[in-house]
Write a protein that holds these residues in place. Structure first.
Motif, short mmCIF file in Angstrom:
data_model
loop_
_atom_site.label_atom_id
_atom_site.label_comp_id
_atom_site.label_asym_id
_atom_site.label_seq_id
_atom_site.Cartn_x
_atom_site.Cartn_y
_atom_site.Cartn_z
N THR A 177 56.10 83.94 -0.53
CA THR A 177 55.41 82.86 0.19
C THR A 177 56.36 82.11 1.10
O THR A 177 56.05 81.83 2.26
CB THR A 177 54.75 81.89 -0.80
OG1 THR A 177 53.74 82.58 -1.54
CG2 THR A 177 54.12 80.71 -0.08
N GLN A 178 57.55 81.79 0.60
CA GLN A 178 58.52 81.08 1.42
C GLN A 178 59.00 81.96 2.57
O GLN A 178 59.17 81.48 3.70
CB GLN A 178 59.72 80.65 0.55
CG GLN A 178 59.35 79.73 -0.61
CD GLN A 178 58.93 78.34 -0.17
OE1 GLN A 178 58.33 78.17 0.89
NE2 GLN A 178 59.21 77.35 -0.99
N ARG A 179 59.20 83.24 2.31
CA ARG A 179 59.64 84.13 3.39
C ARG A 179 58.54 84.28 4.44
O ARG A 179 58.83 84.35 5.65
CB ARG A 179 60.03 85.49 2.81
CG ARG A 179 61.32 85.45 2.00
CD ARG A 179 61.78 86.82 1.58
NE ARG A 179 60.96 87.36 0.50
CZ ARG A 179 61.20 87.15 -0.79
NH1 ARG A 179 62.24 86.42 -1.17
NH2 ARG A 179 60.43 87.69 -1.72
N GLU A 180 57.29 84.31 4.01
CA GLU A 180 56.19 84.39 4.97
C GLU A 180 56.14 83.14 5.84
O GLU A 180 55.93 83.22 7.06
CB GLU A 180 54.87 84.56 4.22
CG GLU A 180 54.69 85.94 3.60
CD GLU A 180 53.47 86.01 2.69
OE1 GLU A 180 52.79 84.96 2.52
OE2 GLU A 180 53.20 87.09 2.15
N VAL A 185 57.06 80.28 10.91
CA VAL A 185 57.73 79.17 11.61
C VAL A 185 58.55 79.70 12.78
O VAL A 185 58.54 79.11 13.87
CB VAL A 185 58.61 78.37 10.63
CG1 VAL A 185 59.57 77.45 11.38
CG2 VAL A 185 57.73 77.56 9.68
N GLU A 186 59.25 80.80 12.58
CA GLU A 186 60.05 81.37 13.67
C GLU A 186 59.15 81.80 14.83
O GLU A 186 59.47 81.56 16.00
CB GLU A 186 60.87 82.54 13.15
CG GLU A 186 61.64 83.30 14.22
CD GLU A 186 62.66 82.46 14.97
OE1 GLU A 186 63.15 82.92 16.02
OE2 GLU A 186 62.97 81.33 14.53
N ASP A 187 58.02 82.41 14.52
CA ASP A 187 57.08 82.80 15.57
C ASP A 187 56.56 81.57 16.31
O ASP A 187 56.46 81.57 17.55
CB ASP A 187 55.91 83.57 14.94
CG ASP A 187 54.85 83.94 15.96
OD1 ASP A 187 55.12 84.81 16.80
OD2 ASP A 187 53.76 83.34 15.92
N ALA A 188 56.26 80.51 15.58
CA ALA A 188 55.77 79.28 16.21
C ALA A 188 56.87 78.61 17.03
O ALA A 188 56.59 77.99 18.07
CB ALA A 188 55.25 78.32 15.15
N ARG A 189 58.11 78.71 16.58
CA ARG A 189 59.23 78.14 17.36
C ARG A 189 59.31 78.80 18.73
O ARG A 189 59.43 78.12 19.77
CB ARG A 189 60.55 78.34 16.61
CG ARG A 189 61.77 77.77 17.33
CD ARG A 189 63.06 78.16 16.64
NE ARG A 189 63.38 79.57 16.82
CZ ARG A 189 64.04 80.07 17.86
NH1 ARG A 189 64.45 79.27 18.84
NH2 ARG A 189 64.30 81.36 17.95
N ALA A 207 53.84 74.30 7.20
CA ALA A 207 55.07 74.79 6.57
C ALA A 207 55.87 73.64 5.97
O ALA A 207 56.51 73.80 4.92
CB ALA A 207 55.91 75.55 7.59
N ALA A 208 55.85 72.49 6.62
CA ALA A 208 56.55 71.33 6.07
C ALA A 208 55.95 70.92 4.73
O ALA A 208 56.67 70.48 3.83
CB ALA A 208 56.48 70.16 7.06
N ARG A 209 54.63 71.06 4.57
CA ARG A 209 54.00 70.77 3.28
C ARG A 209 54.56 71.66 2.18
O ARG A 209 54.60 71.26 1.02
CB ARG A 209 52.48 71.00 3.37
CG ARG A 209 51.71 70.00 4.17
CD ARG A 209 50.23 70.35 4.19
NE ARG A 209 49.64 70.33 2.85
CZ ARG A 209 48.45 70.83 2.56
NH1 ARG A 209 47.73 71.43 3.49
NH2 ARG A 209 47.97 70.76 1.32
N PHE A 210 54.98 72.86 2.55
CA PHE A 210 55.54 73.80 1.58
C PHE A 210 57.05 73.65 1.43
O PHE A 210 57.70 74.51 0.85
CB PHE A 210 55.20 75.23 1.99
CG PHE A 210 53.82 75.67 1.57
CD1 PHE A 210 53.65 76.51 0.48
CD2 PHE A 210 52.70 75.23 2.24
CE1 PHE A 210 52.38 76.90 0.08
CE2 PHE A 210 51.42 75.61 1.85
CZ PHE A 210 51.26 76.45 0.76
N GLY A 211 57.60 72.56 1.96
CA GLY A 211 59.02 72.30 1.75
C GLY A 211 59.94 73.06 2.67
O GLY A 211 61.14 73.15 2.38
N ARG A 212 59.44 73.58 3.79
CA ARG A 212 60.31 74.29 4.71
C ARG A 212 60.93 73.26 5.64
O ARG A 212 60.31 72.77 6.59
CB ARG A 212 59.55 75.36 5.50
CG ARG A 212 58.71 76.32 4.67
CD ARG A 212 59.37 76.73 3.38
NE ARG A 212 60.54 77.59 3.57
CZ ARG A 212 61.51 77.70 2.68
NH1 ARG A 212 61.49 76.98 1.57
NH2 ARG A 212 62.52 78.50 2.92
#
Length: 389
Positions: A177-180, A185-189, A207-212
């Motif tokens: 899940t974290q890797r996904e 996030v990289e694609d969105a960047r 993603a921020a909700r998931f602690g990224r």
């Protein structure tokens, strides 16, 4: 969510919880749930309550008749034999209560269905008086130690997803899940650098909700230019010494882009008083926050570099550096252009280059009072909608 969707979601959660808590459940079974309720058991519960359960909760019970570790503060959910009305099972929570001299009144609690069994001084309940077009009941959680009233979600499924995201944010299991999320996030960047706005904003927020933490910083940059009052000032999350996989904010990027914003916000707060400022521009807690420099494990308080930067701001020749030399010169020339400042600043964006792969927007502009006055939320969106770098 039907039972066919609940099962893989809960199975993944169970496996990830085991990754985060190795050895805490020694029986070898990663499943955090219970045997499923039968249709007869669910119908008996509905007959006892005198109502039909909301669909996502009903389907959940048909997958697992109870649940352990629903987030970090809800240790178990009730099964069909234990579910009942909040006023009958936990009457204290159905009444008005006071915390830190703040009075909370929740009319939903008195009519709601208690579904949590054990929690950290709190309860989770469903409100049959707040039903949407899908037949879903609003779901709430409330804790006595949290300095606010009940937190609402539109359905039981959304509440469980919120708990799941919170589990990731706090426990940070190294899992798929974290890797996904990191790949998303990289694609969105990259999309944000191409001029997309809304999709990257949504991705970074989720993603921020998931602690990224990287997503939090990317989101901060976009919200800063959008002048969003809920964006807040970005304070890097302290990194645990044994958490070698954690993202850290680049030292130079922090010094050149974040620190000027912190300094400008503090200067404005001291000049006008924090009560007169929008929430996102207030100087909040910098003395308590530490910044983890990547590489050598050094940690220092934000207060020290902030103090040095503020001292430089007092020098007569000081001016904010906006980024790479070509963009810095073009942006300063634009801000000196009077009525032509805005179109010239837009033109200057062609010279902007990211200082680091985590740098997606010229946020240091807003540390200059001229640019801060010039860049409205609409103009900030126009900057973000321009292809950059």
């Amino acid at each position: 969510m039907d039972r066919h969707a609940w099962k893989p979601f809960l199975q993944r959660w169970s496996e990830e919880w085991r990754i985060a808590h190795p050895g805490e459940e020694p029986d070898g079974d990663p499943w955090l749930g219970c045997p499923p309720a039968t249709e007869d058991e669910v119908q008996a519960l509905e007959a006892r309550l005198g109502c039909v359960l909301p669909p996502s909760f009903r389907e959940f019970l048909l997958v697992t008749n109870g649940w352990r570790h629903a987030g970090n503060f809800v240790w178990s959910l009730r099964g069909t034999e234990e579910i009942g009305w909040l006023t009958d099972l936990e009457p204290m929570w159905a009444e008005t209560w006071v915390d830190r001299e703040v009075k909370y009144e929740d009319p939903a609690a008195a009519r709601s269905l208690l579904i949590s069994l054990r929690a950290d001084a709190g309860v989770v309940y469903l409100d049959p008086g707040d039903v949407d077009e899908r037949g879903e009941w609003a779901a709430y959680d409330v804790f006595s130690w949290r300095a606010r009233g009940p937190e609402r979600h539109d359905s039981f499924h959304e509440k469980m997803y919120h708990f799941y995201a919170g589990f990731h944010a706090l426990d940070r299991p190294r899992c798929e899940t974290q890797r996904e999320w990191d790949a998303t996030v990289e694609d969105a960047r990259l999309a944000s650098l191409r001029g997309e706005v809304d999709r990257p904003l949504a991705v970074f927020a989720q993603a921020a909700r998931f602690g990224r933490d990287r997503a939090s910083f990317l989101l901060f940059q976009m919200r800063t230019l959008l002048r969003s009052e809920d964006g807040g000032l970005f304070y890097p999350r302290p990194t645990k010494s044994d958490d070698t996989g954690s993202w850290t904010l680049d030292e130079d990027l922090f010094a050149t882009q974040v620190l000027p914003l912190l300094s400008a916000a503090r200067q404005q707060a001291r000049r006008f008083g924090s009560d007169s400022m929008p929430r996102s521009r207030q100087d909040r807690g910098s003395q308590r926050v530490k910044y983890q420099f990547p590489g050598d494990g050094r940690t220092q308080r934000v207060e020290r570099p902030l103090g040095r930067h503020q001292a430089r701001r007092e020098e007569p020749a000081f001016r904010v550096c906006f980024g790479d030399p070509e963009f810095d010169a073009a942006a300063h020339a634009a801000l000196d252009a009077g009525e032509d400042a805005w179109p010239r600043l837009l033109d200057a964006l062609v010279h902007w280059r990211p200082l680091h792969e985590d740098h997606i927007a010229p946020i240091a502009l807003l540390a200059d009072p001229r640019a801060a006055r010039l860049i409205t939320p609409e103009r900030g969106r126009e900057l973000l909608a321009t292809s950059r770098g």
